[in-house]
Design an enzyme around this catalytic site. Structure first.
Site, PDB file in Angstrom:
ATOM      1  N   TRP A 196       0.820  -1.206   0.000  1.00 31.77           N
ATOM      2  CA  TRP A 196       0.000   0.000   0.000  1.00 31.77           C
ATOM      3  C   TRP A 196       0.863   1.269   0.000  1.00 31.77           C
ATOM      4  CZ3 TRP A 196      -3.721   1.770  -2.221  1.00 31.77           C
ATOM      5  CH2 TRP A 196      -4.657   2.682  -1.729  1.00 31.77           C
ATOM      6  N   GLY A 222     -10.993   3.231   2.139  1.00 35.88           N
ATOM      7  CA  GLY A 222     -11.986   2.919   1.113  1.00 35.88           C
ATOM      8  C   GLY A 222     -11.578   1.685   0.335  1.00 35.88           C
ATOM      9  N   LYS A 226     -13.948  -4.589   8.489  1.00 38.62           N
ATOM     10  CA  LYS A 226     -14.323  -5.312   7.261  1.00 38.62           C
ATOM     11  C   LYS A 226     -13.312  -6.437   6.987  1.00 38.62           C
ATOM     12  CE  LYS A 226     -10.922  -3.463   4.861  1.00 38.62           C
ATOM     13  NZ  LYS A 226      -9.999  -3.855   3.823  1.00 38.62           N
ATOM     14  N   ASP A 252     -15.791  -0.745   0.930  1.00 41.86           N
ATOM     15  CA  ASP A 252     -14.604  -1.532   1.276  1.00 41.86           C
ATOM     16  C   ASP A 252     -14.992  -2.984   1.600  1.00 41.86           C
ATOM     17  OD1 ASP A 252     -11.936  -1.893   1.577  1.00 41.86           O
ATOM     18  OD2 ASP A 252     -11.697  -0.589   3.319  1.00 41.86           O
ATOM     19  N   THR A 290     -13.349  -6.165  -0.321  1.00 44.85           N
ATOM     20  CA  THR A 290     -12.523  -7.067   0.491  1.00 44.85           C
ATOM     21  C   THR A 290     -13.117  -8.469   0.581  1.00 44.85           C
ATOM     22  OG1 THR A 290     -12.063  -5.123   1.805  1.00 44.85           O
ATOM     23  CG2 THR A 290     -11.230  -7.159   2.665  1.00 44.85           C
ATOM     24  N   SER A 313      -7.683  -9.598  -1.987  1.00 46.24           N
ATOM     25  CA  SER A 313      -7.774  -9.436  -0.535  1.00 46.24           C
ATOM     26  C   SER A 313      -7.088 -10.599   0.176  1.00 46.24           C
ATOM     27  CB  SER A 313      -9.237  -9.368  -0.095  1.00 46.24           C
ATOM     28  OG  SER A 313      -9.310  -9.586   1.304  1.00 46.24           O
ATOM     29  N   ARG A 314      -6.038 -10.267   0.907  1.00 51.48           N
ATOM     30  CA  ARG A 314      -5.310 -11.340   1.616  1.00 51.48           C
ATOM     31  C   ARG A 314      -6.144 -11.886   2.772  1.00 51.48           C
ATOM     32  NH1 ARG A 314      -0.851  -6.898   3.097  1.00 51.48           N
ATOM     33  NH2 ARG A 314      -0.837  -6.783   0.832  1.00 51.48           N
ATOM     34  N   ASN A 315      -7.048 -11.043   3.341  1.00 49.51           N
ATOM     35  CA  ASN A 315      -7.935 -11.535   4.401  1.00 49.51           C
ATOM     36  C   ASN A 315      -8.886 -12.585   3.829  1.00 49.51           C
ATOM     37  OD1 ASN A 315      -7.503  -9.748   6.945  1.00 49.51           O
ATOM     38  ND2 ASN A 315      -7.391  -8.354   5.208  1.00 49.51           N
ATOM     39  N   VAL A 370       0.714  -9.182   5.673  1.00 48.85           N
ATOM     40  CA  VAL A 370      -0.065  -8.950   6.885  1.00 48.85           C
ATOM     41  C   VAL A 370      -1.567  -9.238   6.655  1.00 48.85           C
ATOM     42  CG1 VAL A 370      -0.293  -6.457   6.420  1.00 48.85           C
ATOM     43  CG2 VAL A 370      -0.543  -7.280   8.740  1.00 48.85           C
TER      44      VAL A 370
HETATM   45  N1  LIG Z   1      -2.529  -3.578   0.409  1.00 48.93           N
HETATM   46  C1  LIG Z   1      -3.611  -2.869   0.217  1.00 48.93           C
HETATM   47  O1  LIG Z   1      -4.225  -2.974  -0.850  1.00 48.93           O
HETATM   48  C2  LIG Z   1      -4.095  -1.916   1.255  1.00 48.93           C
HETATM   49  C3  LIG Z   1      -5.070  -0.988   0.914  1.00 48.93           C
HETATM   50  C4  LIG Z   1      -5.541  -0.104   1.885  1.00 48.93           C
HETATM   51  C5  LIG Z   1      -5.027  -0.174   3.174  1.00 48.93           C
HETATM   52  N2  LIG Z   1      -4.088  -1.100   3.468  1.00 48.93           N
HETATM   53  C6  LIG Z   1      -3.575  -1.106   4.851  1.00 48.93           C
HETATM   54  O2  LIG Z   1      -2.248  -0.598   4.832  1.00 48.93           O
HETATM   55  C7  LIG Z   1      -1.476  -1.210   5.864  1.00 48.93           C
HETATM   56  C8  LIG Z   1      -0.195  -1.766   5.255  1.00 48.93           C
HETATM   57  O3  LIG Z   1      -0.585  -2.775   4.360  1.00 48.93           O
HETATM   58  P1  LIG Z   1       0.333  -3.310   3.184  1.00 48.93           P
HETATM   59  O4  LIG Z   1      -0.570  -3.990   2.259  1.00 48.93           O
HETATM   60  O5  LIG Z   1       1.216  -2.252   2.646  1.00 48.93           O
HETATM   61  O6  LIG Z   1       1.191  -4.365   3.995  1.00 48.93           O
HETATM   62  P2  LIG Z   1       2.360  -5.301   3.440  1.00 48.93           P
HETATM   63  O7  LIG Z   1       2.211  -6.593   4.109  1.00 48.93           O
HETATM   64  O8  LIG Z   1       2.406  -5.223   1.971  1.00 48.93           O
HETATM   65  O9  LIG Z   1       3.677  -4.575   3.941  1.00 48.93           O
HETATM   66  C9  LIG Z   1       3.900  -4.257   5.232  1.00 48.93           C
HETATM   67  C10 LIG Z   1       5.187  -3.456   5.280  1.00 48.93           C
HETATM   68  O10 LIG Z   1       5.383  -3.067   6.628  1.00 48.93           O
HETATM   69  C11 LIG Z   1       6.743  -3.203   6.904  1.00 48.93           C
HETATM   70  N3  LIG Z   1       6.945  -3.460   8.308  1.00 48.93           N
HETATM   71  C12 LIG Z   1       6.973  -4.679   8.890  1.00 48.93           C
HETATM   72  N4  LIG Z   1       7.321  -4.522  10.200  1.00 48.93           N
HETATM   73  C13 LIG Z   1       7.524  -3.208  10.403  1.00 48.93           C
HETATM   74  C14 LIG Z   1       7.937  -2.439  11.521  1.00 48.93           C
HETATM   75  N5  LIG Z   1       8.198  -3.030  12.700  1.00 48.93           N
HETATM   76  N6  LIG Z   1       8.039  -1.108  11.392  1.00 48.93           N
HETATM   77  C15 LIG Z   1       7.752  -0.497  10.214  1.00 48.93           C
HETATM   78  N7  LIG Z   1       7.404  -1.177   9.095  1.00 48.93           N
HETATM   79  C16 LIG Z   1       7.271  -2.514   9.212  1.00 48.93           C
HETATM   80  C17 LIG Z   1       7.230  -4.375   6.059  1.00 48.93           C
HETATM   81  O11 LIG Z   1       8.574  -4.162   5.744  1.00 48.93           O
HETATM   82  C18 LIG Z   1       6.374  -4.275   4.846  1.00 48.93           C
HETATM   83  O12 LIG Z   1       7.067  -3.600   3.836  1.00 48.93           O
HETATM   84  C19 LIG Z   1      -2.362  -2.286   6.494  1.00 48.93           C
HETATM   85  O13 LIG Z   1      -2.956  -1.777   7.659  1.00 48.93           O
HETATM   86  C20 LIG Z   1      -3.445  -2.513   5.442  1.00 48.93           C
HETATM   87  O14 LIG Z   1      -4.677  -2.934   6.006  1.00 48.93           O
HETATM   88  C21 LIG Z   1      -3.593  -1.961   2.540  1.00 48.93           C
END
Ligand SMILES: NC(=O)c1ccc[n+]([C@@H]2O[C@H](COP(=O)([O-])OP(=O)(O)OC[C@H]3O[C@@H](n4cnc5c(N)ncnc54)[C@H](O)[C@@H]3O)[C@@H](O)[C@H]2O)c1
Length: 334
Positions: free
Chosen positions: A11, A132, A187, A240, A244, A250-252, A275
């Site tokens: 993200w 969103g 969600k 959302d 999702t 969606s990984r969930n 995650v």
């Molecule tokens: N992926 C999506 O499409 C999406 C969309 C909207 C919101 N989100 C939200 O954004 C957030 C991040 O999701 P993502 O998809 O980028 O996750 P991800 O799993 O792709 O990446 C997580 C990142 O966090 C970093 N990280 C791990 N431990 C850490 C630490 N201790 N300190 C700082 N950084 C650390 C990792 O290096 C990794 O690069 C989540 O809460 C998710 O729900 C994701």
């Protein structure tokens, strides 16, 4: 505007691309210097295969990039947000706007992500949230997407709207931070549940039943915690939830399918390899539901499958055999 994105996962990287496209000066920070070096070298995030990160985006593991940033975007997983906000605080420019795009509820404290950011940075910065239906994989490829920017002050929500919005990324402003953040976090629990149903062959009717009744129970909690029911009817709520609960991005949802097929929660999360926020949010939802006496049968069922090892089919049976009631009883649209 100079913007730093804290968190270089899927993200954070997708938003860096979006903001770079919008002509902002972007730094993408990773907590891990090795990961920053690797990203710098390959200019590709393995979660967004085939999407090149332009040279104009500065990739770094040095927080000093925050000192002249007018906006800091927190894009870490929820478990790392507090630590990241604490580390970032001393580097923040005094008038920087802080934007949380992390979706979760902190375990133990039950705080929303914006509350953690606010608490760890001294409470003097304006804090907004962007949420969103927005899969990173699609935003990174500039596919049409819509989100909401919520803040207490309309002017701050409008600034976030201006910074992120472009011809393929629509941003609407919102004033209900509680509703937007809680629906964004919860969600993920429902997506896990829909995946579990899909994995054990429950069918499309069951998915629609779960999603619709989930809106009712989420709205109960949102209202109890000071948010508004009507927020559930918007992009951060039902929008959302739809994306999702139905998308293979969606990984969930994917983790839920694996659990529905008989894998343990740990095995499913390992296999998904990124995650799975719903796992953590399920625990917070269960605690909140108990403490606040808010009936949340779907979230309870997910908690019981994930943390007590209840078989999925037994949980489905439990949900289907609750007492008969009127649909309009505490309906989310009342
Ligand atoms: N992926 C999506 O499409 C999406 C969309 C909207 C919101 N989100 C939200 O954004 C957030 C991040 O999701 P993502 O998809 O980028 O996750 P991800 O799993 O792709 O990446 C997580 C990142 O966090 C970093 N990280 C791990 N431990 C850490 C630490 N201790 N300190 C700082 N950084 C650390 C990792 O290096 C990794 O690069 C989540 O809460 C998710 O729900 C994701």
């Amino acid at each position: 505007m100079k913007v730093t994105i804290l968190g270089s996962g899927g993200w954070g990287t997708a938003l860096a691309l979006l903001l770079h496209h919008n002509q902002h000066t972007v730094s993408l920070w990773s907590h891990d210097p090795e990961k920053a070096k690797q990203l710098e070298l390959t200019r590709e995030n393995t979660l967004l295969k085939g999407v090149r990160i332009p040279e104009g985006i500065c990739i770094t593991s040095d927080l000093s990039c925050l000192t002249d940033s007018e906006m800091a975007v927190f894009a870490t997983p929820s478990f790392a947000l507090r630590e990241t906000a604490r580390k970032a605080a001393p580097y923040l420019a005094p008038d920087a706007i802080l934007v949380s795009v992390t979706k979760g509820i902190e375990r133990g404290t039950h705080l929303r992500m914006s509350q953690i950011v606010c608490g760890e940075t001294g409470g003097t910065h304006p804090v907004a949230v962007l949420s969103g239906p927005s899969h990173a994989e699609e935003v990174a490829r500039a596919l049409p997407t819509g989100c909401v920017a919520a803040a207490q002050e309309q002017g701050i929500a409008e600034t976030v709207q201006r910074v992120f919005m472009n011809e393929v990324f629509r941003v609407y402003t919102h004033d209900d931070m509680v509703g937007v953040e809680l629906s964004g976090a919860l969600k993920n629990v429902i997506a896990l549940c829909c995946g579990m149903g899909d994995g054990c062959g429950c069918g499309d009717n069951a998915r629609a039943l779960l999603m619709t009744r989930a809106l009712t129970e989420l709205s109960r909690l949102v209202e109890k915690l000071g948010g508004r029911r009507d927020t559930l009817a918007g992009l951060a709520g039902v929008g959302d939830l739809i994306v999702t609960c139905t998308s293979m991005h969606s990984r969930n949802h994917r983790a839920g399918i694996l659990i529905g097929q008989g894998k343990s929660a740990e095995e499913a999360m390992r296999e998904v390899g990124a995650v799975v926020e719903g796992y953590y949010a399920a625990q917070s939802a269960q605690e909140l539901s108990r403490e606040l006496h808010v009936e949340m049968p779907i979230c309870d069922a997910v908690y019981s499958i994930l943390l007590r090892g209840t078989p999925v089919k037994e949980a489905v049976h439990g949900l289907m055999n609750r007492l008969p009631r009127k649909e309009s009883d505490s309906s989310w649209v009342s």
